[in-house]
Design a protein around this motif. Structure first.
Motif, PDB file in Angstrom:
ATOM      1  N   ASN A  32      71.673  58.789  12.383  1.00 13.68           N
ATOM      2  CA  ASN A  32      72.945  58.363  11.803  1.00 13.68           C
ATOM      3  C   ASN A  32      73.080  58.877  10.366  1.00 13.68           C
ATOM      4  O   ASN A  32      72.176  58.716   9.544  1.00 13.68           O
ATOM      5  N   SER A  33      74.234  59.470  10.060  1.00  9.40           N
ATOM      6  CA  SER A  33      74.454  60.064   8.742  1.00  9.40           C
ATOM      7  C   SER A  33      74.687  59.002   7.670  1.00  9.40           C
ATOM      8  O   SER A  33      74.137  59.075   6.569  1.00  9.40           O
ATOM      9  N   HIS A  34      75.508  58.020   7.965  1.00 12.36           N
ATOM     10  CA  HIS A  34      75.873  57.007   6.974  1.00 12.36           C
ATOM     11  C   HIS A  34      75.059  55.737   7.239  1.00 12.36           C
ATOM     12  O   HIS A  34      75.548  54.760   7.807  1.00 12.36           O
ATOM     13  N   PHE A  35      73.818  55.799   6.802  1.00  9.08           N
ATOM     14  CA  PHE A  35      72.818  54.788   7.117  1.00  9.08           C
ATOM     15  C   PHE A  35      72.629  53.859   5.919  1.00  9.08           C
ATOM     16  O   PHE A  35      72.280  54.305   4.826  1.00  9.08           O
ATOM     17  N   TYR A  36      72.882  52.556   6.132  1.00  9.46           N
ATOM     18  CA  TYR A  36      72.761  51.562   5.068  1.00  9.46           C
ATOM     19  C   TYR A  36      72.001  50.345   5.590  1.00  9.46           C
ATOM     20  O   TYR A  36      71.854  50.151   6.805  1.00  9.46           O
TER      21      TYR A  36
ATOM     22  N   VAL B 186      79.908  53.512   9.563  1.00 13.44           N
ATOM     23  CA  VAL B 186      78.714  52.937   8.944  1.00 13.44           C
ATOM     24  C   VAL B 186      77.717  52.524  10.018  1.00 13.44           C
ATOM     25  O   VAL B 186      78.088  51.886  11.018  1.00 13.44           O
ATOM     26  N   TYR B 187      76.467  52.913   9.803  1.00 16.69           N
ATOM     27  CA  TYR B 187      75.352  52.414  10.600  1.00 16.69           C
ATOM     28  C   TYR B 187      74.590  51.462   9.687  1.00 16.69           C
ATOM     29  O   TYR B 187      74.009  51.878   8.683  1.00 16.69           O
ATOM     30  N   LEU B 188      74.611  50.164  10.001  1.00 12.99           N
ATOM     31  CA  LEU B 188      74.116  49.140   9.084  1.00 12.99           C
ATOM     32  C   LEU B 188      72.976  48.335   9.708  1.00 12.99           C
ATOM     33  O   LEU B 188      73.126  47.749  10.778  1.00 12.99           O
ATOM     34  N   CYS B 189      71.866  48.324   9.016  1.00 16.38           N
ATOM     35  CA  CYS B 189      70.730  47.508   9.426  1.00 16.38           C
ATOM     36  C   CYS B 189      70.775  46.202   8.642  1.00 16.38           C
ATOM     37  O   CYS B 189      70.765  46.211   7.408  1.00 16.38           O
ATOM     38  N   ILE B 190      70.843  45.090   9.339  1.00 16.73           N
ATOM     39  CA  ILE B 190      71.006  43.800   8.665  1.00 16.73           C
ATOM     40  C   ILE B 190      69.755  42.930   8.761  1.00 16.73           C
ATOM     41  O   ILE B 190      69.773  41.785   8.325  1.00 16.73           O
TER      42      ILE B 190
ATOM     43  N   GLY C 112      69.872  53.647   3.152  1.00 17.49           N
ATOM     44  CA  GLY C 112      68.590  53.492   3.827  1.00 17.49           C
ATOM     45  C   GLY C 112      67.480  54.245   3.116  1.00 17.49           C
ATOM     46  O   GLY C 112      67.681  55.360   2.645  1.00 17.49           O
ATOM     47  N   ALA C 113      66.307  53.628   3.037  1.00 17.51           N
ATOM     48  CA  ALA C 113      65.166  54.247   2.364  1.00 17.51           C
ATOM     49  C   ALA C 113      64.608  55.388   3.206  1.00 17.51           C
ATOM     50  O   ALA C 113      64.733  55.397   4.443  1.00 17.51           O
ATOM     51  N   ASN C 114      63.950  56.351   2.554  1.00 10.77           N
ATOM     52  CA  ASN C 114      63.446  57.522   3.276  1.00 10.77           C
ATOM     53  C   ASN C 114      62.264  57.196   4.177  1.00 10.77           C
ATOM     54  O   ASN C 114      61.918  57.988   5.050  1.00 10.77           O
TER      55      ASN C 114
END
Length: 347
Positions: free
Chosen positions: A92-96, A144-148, A83-85
């Motif tokens: 969420n720690s594992h942000f993608y 995983v925390y995933l934004c789709i 994930g971008a800043n």
């Protein structure tokens, strides 16, 4: 451009391009069938690689937005990205994030996609199974925390793509996978809970509704659902079991900001009385300086984009004014959403 001028354009999605490699993918046939009602009987055009069409120089993003084409393609290389800043991770720690689709069916004047891409055409990647394999590999290492749905609005495209339903079927058996779907549509998400294969994923799929004052929507968020329709869809999604998130992002610096956004927050709060809210995100408009440069070049008449932003580490933002805007909205949410459940952007 006035409405009469738009009549010279073909309808959206009336042109479909297909990569040679995508022809053999089973999902391609499904997409062609779903998009047939838009194509006006015209045969798809076969291309070698999607970038031959999507990445060619001297395109007009604004002109193509009146008549975007669909490009069916196969995605290679990395399929998941940290994930971008400038994006909110909501703790969420594992942000993608990932992109099943490039570009959005909507056209928001402030959207960074206009600075990222030279084309307004939509690329639909048909090799979802490759995405699922990469997600599974990552899940074997940690949750995983995933934004789709950052670089598009998947719910707005669901009637064509069916991507969200397919993704939920994949996510159902993966309990360490939490998903966010951001939208400005009024798609009836309850439809996605009907197949038994998707039900297990619903409680781990956050539907994040970007909410703006109606005056902002009508002026800057073209073709998106009206505020009342978004709120109605949000309530129905919550009743269907989806956790719902409110995204007051981006806040835009407009005349009479406190009156416009104060009345807006009151309207949202009244409409959602009794609806369980997972959390909320609040952020003022901010954007990469390189994207802003391209957007200003493409839309020189945009007062929103020509604002004299401050630049910090190549991110353009409102500075102190933006922080005051965020604090104002947080105060209006006070007593409704707990402070620890309100996440704010860094800029």
């Amino acid at each position: 451009m006035n409405c009469s001028e738009k009549n010279f354009y073909n309808p959206p999605f009336s042109r479909i391009y297909i990569e040679e490699e995508a022809l053999a993918c089973p999902k391609t046939a499904d997409l062609l069938s779903a998009a047939a009602k838009y194509s006006d009987g015209q045969a798809p055009i076969i291309i070698r690689r999607y970038m031959d069409m999507f990445g060619r120089p001297h395109q007009s993003f604004s002109a193509q937005k009146n008549s975007p084409a669909l490009i069916l393609a196969v995605k290679h290389g990395s399929l998941l990205y940290p994930g971008a800043n400038v994006c909110q991770s909501f703790g969420n720690s594992h942000f993608y994030y990932t992109s099943f689709v490039l570009n959005c069916p909507f056209w928001c004047e402030y959207c960074y996609l206009q600075g990222m891409y030279s084309s307004a055409n939509l690329v639909l990647f048909v090799n979802l199974d490759d995405y699922f394999k990469e997600i599974s590999i990552l899940l074997s290492k940690h949750p995983v925390y995933l934004c789709i749905s950052y670089d598009t609005d998947l719910l707005a495209l669901e009637q064509i793509t069916g991507f969200v339903r397919r993704y939920l079927e994949f996510a159902a058996g993966r309990e360490s996978l939490v998903t966010e779907l951001r939208t400005k549509s009024a798609f009836p998400a309850a439809q996605l809970t009907a197949p038994a294969g998707t039900a297990a994923a619903v409680s781990r799929t956050v539907l994040a509704y970007t909410l703006s004052p109606e005056s902002i929507i009508s002026r800057f968020e073209h073709s998106t659902a009206p505020l009342a329709s978004r709120l109605s869809a949000l309530k129905a999604a919550s009743q269907a079991g989806f956790p719902v998130r409110l995204c007051f992002d981006p806040l835009l610096r407009v005349p009479d900001f406190e009156q416009v956004y104060g009345n807006f927050i009151d309207e949202v709060r009244a409409a959602l009385d009794g609806v369980p809210i997972l959390d909320a995100g609040v952020g003022a408009f901010r954007i990469s300086d390189s994207y802003l440069k391209q957007m200003r070049r493409s839309f020189p008449g945009s007062a929103l984009l020509q604002y004299p932003f401050e630049n910090t580490d190549h991110v353009c933002h409102y500075g102190t004014r933006g922080r005051k805007m965020i604090e104002f909205v947080k105060q209006r949410l006070n007593g409704w959403i707990p402070e620890e459940k309100i996440y704010t952007a860094d800029f």
